[in-house]
Design an enzyme around this catalytic site. Structure first.
Site, PDB file in Angstrom:
ATOM      1  N   ALA A  63      50.521  14.669   5.593  1.00 38.53           N
ATOM      2  CA  ALA A  63      49.823  13.485   6.087  1.00 38.53           C
ATOM      3  C   ALA A  63      50.667  12.794   7.157  1.00 38.53           C
ATOM      4  O   ALA A  63      51.873  13.019   7.275  1.00 38.53           O
ATOM      5  CB  ALA A  63      49.537  12.525   4.940  1.00 38.53           C
ATOM      6  N   GLY A 108      50.234  17.025   2.247  1.00 37.60           N
ATOM      7  CA  GLY A 108      48.814  17.242   2.475  1.00 37.60           C
ATOM      8  C   GLY A 108      48.510  18.630   2.986  1.00 37.60           C
ATOM      9  O   GLY A 108      47.428  19.179   2.725  1.00 37.60           O
ATOM     10  N   GLU A 111      48.327  20.722  -0.029  1.00 41.89           N
ATOM     11  CA  GLU A 111      47.099  20.376  -0.743  1.00 41.89           C
ATOM     12  C   GLU A 111      45.869  20.974  -0.064  1.00 41.89           C
ATOM     13  O   GLU A 111      44.921  21.397  -0.733  1.00 41.89           O
ATOM     14  CB  GLU A 111      46.982  18.858  -0.848  1.00 41.89           C
ATOM     15  CG  GLU A 111      48.002  18.259  -1.808  1.00 41.89           C
ATOM     16  CD  GLU A 111      48.064  16.752  -1.752  1.00 41.89           C
ATOM     17  OE1 GLU A 111      47.894  16.110  -2.801  1.00 41.89           O
ATOM     18  OE2 GLU A 111      48.290  16.206  -0.649  1.00 41.89           O
ATOM     19  N   GLU A 131      56.166  14.462  -1.622  1.00 45.00           N
ATOM     20  CA  GLU A 131      55.809  13.040  -1.630  1.00 45.00           C
ATOM     21  C   GLU A 131      56.752  12.195  -2.470  1.00 45.00           C
ATOM     22  O   GLU A 131      56.994  11.023  -2.159  1.00 45.00           O
ATOM     23  CB  GLU A 131      54.369  12.860  -2.140  1.00 45.00           C
ATOM     24  CG  GLU A 131      53.281  13.365  -1.204  1.00 45.00           C
ATOM     25  CD  GLU A 131      52.940  14.830  -1.426  1.00 45.00           C
ATOM     26  OE1 GLU A 131      51.926  15.285  -0.884  1.00 45.00           O
ATOM     27  OE2 GLU A 131      53.701  15.523  -2.141  1.00 45.00           O
TER      28      GLU A 131
END
Length: 257
Positions: A63, A108, A111, A131
Site C-alpha cells: 500500500a 498489500g 495480499e 505491516e
C-alpha cells in the site's frame, strides 16, 4: 483502461497489468482500478483465464504508506472498506486467476497475490506481510487468506515478524505454487493459463465457488454447497458435451453454456 491498471486480452487470456512507477504502490486510485479491471474480466465471456502481473521488475511493494500515514481512525474505517473490496473483486473472479510475481510482493502486494488461485514466482521474488513493522496489521485480507493458504502457525510467523520470504521458502510453505527463472515468470503464467482455455467455463466457475465458499463454512454446509453446484451443472450443455465425448472417446468441444 485506467491510468495505472490496464487489461490486455489475447487468446482468451486476460492480463491485469499494474504499472505505477516505481514499485506499483497500491494507492486508492490503483485499488479502484484493480477492482474495475477484475469486474471487467469476470464479465467478459471471451476471457477464460486471468493473469495478475506487475511487470518484469516488481509485482507490488504494498500500500501507499505516504497516503495512509496521516489518516485518522475515521478515515481508515472508510478507506479500509474500499481496500478490502478491491482485493475481494479479484478473489471473486469466476475464472482461474494466476498471479505472476516478480521482485517484491509485500504487504498489500502479497495480499493481492493471495487473491489469485495460483502463484508463479521468480527465483529472486520476495513475499511478506511487513505491516507489523509499521505498528499495524494486514488490512486487505492477509490475516484471513494467508492462514487459510499456509496454515495459522506459518501465517503468524510471517505476520508477527514482518519478515520477507524468498521464493524457495515461499514454495516450500505453499505460499507460491511454482518458482521459475525471473525472466520466465510471465511466460510460465501464460502457459499455465492456456491450459484452461477451451475448458468447461461453467464447471470451472462452479468448482471455484464450491471450494472458496466451502472454506468459509463447516464441512456439512460445504458439502451442501458442493452438492448444489454439482447438481446444477447437469442443466448445462457442457456437461452433456463432456459426457457424450467421454462415451465416444472423443475430445469435448465445450461451449460455455
Amino acid at each position: 483502461m485506467g491510468e495505472f491498471v490496464s487489461v490486455e486480452v489475447a487468446d482468451q487470456i486476460a492480463t491485469i497489468r499494474l504499472d505505477r512507477p516505481k514499485m506499483n504502490a497500491l494507492n486508492s486510485q490503483v485499488q479502484r482500478e484493480i477492482a474495475e479491471a477484475a469486474r471487467e474480466v469476470d464479465a467478459d465471456p471471451q476471457v477464460q483465464a486471468v493473469i495478475v502481473y506487475g511487470g518484469e521488475r516488481v509485482f507490488a511493494a504494498g500500500a501507499d504508506i505516504k497516503e495512509m500515514a496521516d489518516m485518522s481512525y475515521a478515515d481508515m474505517a472508510t478507506h479500509s472498506r474500499t481496500l478490502q473490496a478491491c482485493f475481494t473483486a479479484v478473489a471473486q473472479i469466476g475464472k482461474p486467476v494466476i498471479a505472476a510475481i516478480t521482485g517484491y510482493a509485500l504487504g498489500g502486494g502479497c495480499e493481492l497475490a493471495l487473491c489469485a488461485d495460483f502463484r508463479v514466482a521468480g527465483e529472486s521474488a520476495k513475499l511478506g506481510q511487513p505491516e507489523i513493522l509499521l505498528g499495524i496489521i494486514p488490512g486487505a485480507g492477509g490475516t484471513q487468506r494467508l492462514p487459510r493458504l499456509i496454515g495459522p502457525a506459518r501465517a503468524k510467523d510471517l505476520i508477527f515478524t514482518g519478515r520477507h520470504v524468498a521464493a524457495p521458502e515461499a514454495l516450500a510453505m505453499g505460499l507460491v505454487d511454482r518458482v521459475v527463472p525471473d525472466e520466465q515468470v510471465y511466460t510460465a503464467a501464460l502457459e499455465w493459463a492456456a491450459t484452461f482455455v477451451g475448458g468447461p467455463t461453467v464447471a470451472l466457475r462452479a468448482a471455484k465457488q464450491a471450494i472458496d465458499r466451502g472454506l468459509e463454512v463447516d464441512l456439512d454446509t460445504g458439502l451442501e454447497v458442493e452438492r448444489l453446484q454439482f447438481s446444477g451443472l447437469f442443466a448445462t450443455d457442457d456437461a452433456k458435451i463432456g459426457m457424450r465425448a467421454f462415451a465416444e472417446k472423443a475430445k469435448p468441444k465445450f461451449t460455455g453454456r
